[in-house]
Enzyme design. Structure first.
Site, short mmCIF file in Angstrom:
data_model
loop_
_atom_site.label_atom_id
_atom_site.label_comp_id
_atom_site.label_asym_id
_atom_site.label_seq_id
_atom_site.Cartn_x
_atom_site.Cartn_y
_atom_site.Cartn_z
N CYS A 2 0.83 -1.21 0.00
CA CYS A 2 0.00 0.00 0.00
C CYS A 2 0.87 1.26 0.00
O CYS A 2 2.02 1.24 0.42
CB CYS A 2 -0.86 0.04 1.25
SG CYS A 2 -1.85 -1.42 1.48
N ARG A 27 4.95 0.40 -6.17
CA ARG A 27 4.96 -0.45 -4.98
C ARG A 27 4.02 -1.65 -5.13
O ARG A 27 4.10 -2.60 -4.38
CB ARG A 27 4.53 0.36 -3.75
CG ARG A 27 5.47 1.49 -3.41
CD ARG A 27 4.81 2.50 -2.50
NE ARG A 27 4.55 1.99 -1.18
CZ ARG A 27 5.39 2.11 -0.14
NH1 ARG A 27 6.51 2.73 -0.31
NH2 ARG A 27 5.07 1.62 1.03
N TRP A 74 -2.99 -2.57 -1.50
CA TRP A 74 -2.54 -3.90 -1.93
C TRP A 74 -3.17 -4.85 -0.93
O TRP A 74 -2.80 -4.90 0.23
CB TRP A 74 -1.01 -3.93 -1.85
CG TRP A 74 -0.38 -5.14 -2.42
CD1 TRP A 74 -0.27 -5.49 -3.74
CD2 TRP A 74 0.26 -6.19 -1.68
NE1 TRP A 74 0.40 -6.67 -3.86
CE2 TRP A 74 0.75 -7.13 -2.62
CE3 TRP A 74 0.49 -6.43 -0.33
CZ2 TRP A 74 1.43 -8.28 -2.25
CZ3 TRP A 74 1.17 -7.58 0.05
CH2 TRP A 74 1.64 -8.48 -0.91
N ASN A 100 -1.63 1.90 5.97
CA ASN A 100 -0.74 0.83 5.47
C ASN A 100 -0.40 -0.04 6.67
O ASN A 100 -0.14 0.50 7.74
CB ASN A 100 0.58 1.38 4.94
CG ASN A 100 0.40 2.17 3.68
OD1 ASN A 100 -0.69 2.23 3.13
ND2 ASN A 100 1.47 2.79 3.22
N GLY A 101 -0.31 -1.35 6.45
CA GLY A 101 0.07 -2.24 7.55
C GLY A 101 -1.07 -3.21 7.85
O GLY A 101 -2.01 -3.34 7.06
N GLU A 485 20.06 -15.35 -8.39
CA GLU A 485 19.55 -14.02 -8.68
C GLU A 485 19.02 -13.95 -10.12
O GLU A 485 17.98 -13.35 -10.38
CB GLU A 485 20.68 -12.99 -8.44
CG GLU A 485 20.35 -11.55 -8.77
CD GLU A 485 19.18 -10.96 -8.00
OE1 GLU A 485 18.65 -11.58 -7.07
OE2 GLU A 485 18.77 -9.85 -8.39
N LYS A 489 15.21 -13.00 -11.04
CA LYS A 489 14.86 -11.90 -11.94
C LYS A 489 13.90 -12.41 -13.01
O LYS A 489 12.89 -11.79 -13.29
CB LYS A 489 16.11 -11.33 -12.65
CG LYS A 489 17.03 -10.48 -11.83
CD LYS A 489 16.48 -9.15 -11.40
CE LYS A 489 15.74 -9.25 -10.11
NZ LYS A 489 16.41 -9.02 -8.87
N GLU A 492 10.35 -13.41 -11.53
CA GLU A 492 9.48 -12.35 -10.97
C GLU A 492 8.95 -11.40 -12.03
O GLU A 492 7.85 -10.89 -11.89
CB GLU A 492 10.14 -11.60 -9.81
CG GLU A 492 11.30 -10.72 -10.17
CD GLU A 492 11.88 -10.01 -8.95
OE1 GLU A 492 11.18 -9.79 -7.97
OE2 GLU A 492 13.08 -9.68 -9.01
N HIS A 508 22.14 -34.20 -9.16
CA HIS A 508 21.44 -34.84 -8.03
C HIS A 508 19.92 -34.63 -8.14
O HIS A 508 19.22 -34.75 -7.16
CB HIS A 508 21.95 -34.28 -6.71
CG HIS A 508 23.41 -34.55 -6.50
ND1 HIS A 508 23.90 -35.78 -6.15
CD2 HIS A 508 24.49 -33.75 -6.65
CE1 HIS A 508 25.22 -35.74 -6.07
NE2 HIS A 508 25.60 -34.51 -6.38
N LYS A 607 7.17 -3.58 -4.21
CA LYS A 607 8.55 -3.15 -4.12
C LYS A 607 9.08 -3.29 -2.70
O LYS A 607 10.19 -3.72 -2.46
CB LYS A 607 8.67 -1.69 -4.59
CG LYS A 607 10.09 -1.13 -4.52
CD LYS A 607 10.99 -1.83 -5.51
CE LYS A 607 12.43 -1.38 -5.43
NZ LYS A 607 13.33 -2.33 -6.09
O1 M6R Z 1 14.11 -3.77 0.18
P1 M6R Z 1 14.72 -5.10 0.45
O2 M6R Z 1 16.08 -5.24 -0.17
O3 M6R Z 1 14.74 -5.47 1.89
O4 M6R Z 1 13.77 -6.13 -0.29
C1 M6R Z 1 13.97 -7.51 -0.20
C2 M6R Z 1 13.17 -8.24 -1.25
O5 M6R Z 1 11.80 -8.01 -1.07
C3 M6R Z 1 13.57 -7.82 -2.68
O6 M6R Z 1 14.93 -8.01 -2.90
C4 M6R Z 1 12.77 -8.64 -3.71
O7 M6R Z 1 13.16 -9.98 -3.68
C5 M6R Z 1 12.93 -8.06 -5.11
N1 M6R Z 1 11.67 -8.11 -5.80
C6 M6R Z 1 13.90 -8.77 -5.95
O8 M6R Z 1 14.00 -8.26 -7.23
#
Ligand code: M6R
Length: 612
Positions: A2, A27, A74, A100-101, A485, A489, A492, A508, A607
């Site tokens: 949010c 976000r 959200w 938010n929260g 990573e 990427k 996601e 394995h 985000k």
């Molecule tokens: O803001 P942060 O680095 O703590 O966020 C951690 C994860 O939420 C963040 O890295 C998330 O995995 C990203 N979407 C990766 O691209």
């Protein structure tokens, strides 16, 4: 996640609210709404769906007023719908709240309030806030601040809120606990926002609200008090981020812009912190004494998502150069599993946003056990930075794309530098090596620029593979976190099922997946494990798999064996992850674009994950 944006000043509030909410879109959200105070009366408009729909509705049925609060939701409690969108009002529509929260004890409060005759219009947890404030306001002589304070004392969970009310129509009240909230100051105008980029167009002068602080914002000033009602003196901070850098700057997506910003981000992150000749390495807000550096006997990295992958690279670096046993923990696991840490443990929390709820929780747990906590953060003054004993900022600038890119490579830069810093203090490697390693790092931004010139080449490879629904990423040593990573990427932003594996583990289990439809991306850079990785490529090829290798410039063997290659400039193994991840970011980006995905705001993702 949010987002909140609010305005109070001399101009009409709605254009500011819409603009601010649009800046918070990255976000992630599923509905949006606004409420204003006009001639002492509350007006609101809220809708499931995108902000443009709210905008269209507001064009049809405009609402006025120079004080307003806005929200992007959200969904957590209650599906995305018009009714569940914020702002939420009390029974008579005389006050409006955005939140938010998560209010953890909302069910019981809701039951109690319903018994007392309150009527609920949504299935959200948030709505109890509006009704609780309403209830307290009914008590004779109770001010809006007092009613909000009483409300916040009852609720459990996390919140960032902004409230307007007919009873006191010249103010916005904002408060936070566990969810970020900042106040922007300008002559005669004030803003409230969940983050900095949304504010930058209007002002760079901000006040960070801390947990359990309540701000009363009028058109003239901001007063902050504690939950008990004690006055709190707050200093404003000047944010140096350039508003342009929070915009797309000609790129089709924030993610692409941020990938291209990496050489600059690394230069900014290194700037002023190192000198080769004297092997000088300095961090301003580290708060870490020589004695502490010498006495630590264990390091624990804790983080989530991409930041956790940065921690994995850190594990290799710390053990190799600082010679201290190091572990990497998912923050959400660490915080609840009774970790054994003590005053000789250095916990390093990594976070781009500095607001990730699980990482904040992990820091609290580590501190409660007596550990020293240092954070590596991008957002200055964020919760994680403030909750830690010391902080090292990555100067990546605002990262708007949900997929983390420049935050990751700047985190790796800081981890590398911090490993050298500790190695120097503990004399675990010779000074000559520290100097050489600083020199190697300084060359990285130029080398990144050379990789970015290969964008078209990478786009072509993405075009060849974009229809595949699965992908495997393999790497050894520091290439393994990069494989993870790369897979994250891809999954996601393009919704392709992708897995990262240590290359040796392939046989394995995952090897069973390999056939002609399975692209396998292999980190095959020159180094100690190169020959072994060649063996893994053979294993994939023998089973008909398609191999895309990330190789060092001038490579022959891996190049011959692979179907496609992307060559990156040579560097030391310690720095290889910073370079080799860039082709994977671009690969994921172009696959997502070809598949027509929403690159900057992938479905279901946020985000900044400020709830557990
Ligand atoms: O803001 P942060 O680095 O703590 O966020 C951690 C994860 O939420 C963040 O890295 C998330 O995995 C990203 N979407 C990766 O691209």
């Amino acid at each position: 996640m949010c987002g909140i944006f609010a305005y109070i000043g001399t101009k009409e509030a709605i254009p500011f609210l819409l603009e601010g909410l649009k800046k918070l879109e990255y976000r992630g959200y599923d509905s949006a709404g606004v409420a204003t105070l006009d001639n002492g009366r509350i007006f609101s408009s809220k809708h499931a769906g995108k902000i443009v729909e709210l905008e269209t509705e507001l064009q049809k049925r405009p609402i006025g007023g120079k004080i307003g609060i806005g929200h992007t939701r959200w969904a957590t409690h209650g599906r995305p719908s018009d009714e569940n969108s914020h702002p939420h009002c009390d029974c008579k529509g005389e006050l409006a709240v955005v939140h938010n929260g998560i209010i953890e004890n909302y069910l019981q409060i809701r039951r109690d309030l319903a018994e007392e005759g309150h009527h609920f219009a949504s299935t959200t947890d948030t709505e109890v806030l509006a009704h609780l404030i309403e209830k307290f306001l009914k008590k004779r002589g109770t001010s809006l601040e007092e009613a909000i304070r009483s409300t916040l004392k009852i609720i459990e969970g996390s919140y960032a809120i902004a409230v307007i009310a007919q009873k006191e129509p010249n103010k916005i009240i904002a408060a936070r606990k566990g969810s970020p909230l900042i106040i922007g100051l300008k002559e005669g105008e004030f803003f409230v926002s969940s983050d900095i980029p949304a504010m930058l167009k209007y002002t760079s002068q901000i006040i960070y609200l801390n947990d359990l602080e309540i701000a009363t914002i009028t058109g003239y000033d901001v007063k902050v008090q504690s939950l008990k009602g004690d006055k709190i003196k707050k200093e404003s901070v000047l944010i140096s981020w350039d508003p342009e850098s929070a915009e797309k700057g000609g790129y089709s997506h924030f993610m692409l812009k941020e990938i291209h910003e990496q050489p600059k981000a690394i230069r900014d992150t290194i700037a002023g912190r190192v000198k080769i000749e004297s092997s000088f390495i300095h961090f301003d807000e580290l708060n870490f004494t020589e004695e502490e550096a010498r006495k630590i006997n264990r390091i624990v990295f804790t983080a989530c998502g991409t930041s956790w992958h940065a921690g994995l690279v850190g594990e290799y670096l710390m053990e190799q150069y600082v010679k201290i046993p190091t572990e990497v923990e998912y923050a959400a696991e660490f915080r609840y599993r009774h970790p054994i840490v003590d005053e000789n443990t250095l916990v390093i929390a990594i976070s781009q946003s500095g607001e990730t709820a699980d990482t904040v929780g992990a820091i609290w747990e580590a501190k409660a056990q007596g550990a020293k906590v240092i954070s590596i953060c991008n957002v200055v003054g964020s919760t994680i930075a403030r909750e830690s004993h010391g902080v090292i900022y990555t100067y990546a600038g605002p990262e708007i794309g949900v997929a983390s890119t420049k935050a990751f490579t700047t985190q790796l830069t800081i981890i590398y530098l911090f490993a050298l810093y500790l190695a120097k203090k503990r004399k675990s490697i010779p000074i000559s090596e520290v100097k050489k390693m600083i020199g190697d790092l300084i060359e990285i931004p130029d080398k990144m620029e050379r990789i970015l010139l290969k964008e078209k080449e990478i786009e072509k490879i993405a075009k060849k593979y974009y229809k595949s629904n699965n992908a495997l990423f393999l790497g050894r040593g520091k290439g393994f976190p990069v494989a993870l990573e790369g897979a994250l990427k891809l999954k996601e932003i393009s919704y392709v099922h992708a897995e990262g594996y240590p290359a040796a583990e392939m046989k394995h289990g995952p090897i069973a997946l390999i056939d002609k439809n399975m692209p396998v991306i292999v980190l095959a850079l020159q180094g100690r494990r190169y020959e072994k990785v060649l063996g893994n490529i053979e294993e994939v090829k023998a089973r008909g798999g398609m191999v895309i290798s990330i190789v060092s410039e001038g490579d022959k063997d891996a190049t011959e064996k692979a179907d496609d290659i992307i060559a990156v400039p040579s560097t030391t193994e310690a720095l290889s992850s910073i370079l080799s991840v860039i082709p994977l970011q671009l690969f994921a980006y172009y696959i997502a674009v070809k598949r027509g995905c929403h690159v900057d705001q992938p479905r279901n993702l946020a985000k900044s994950v400020t709830v557990e």
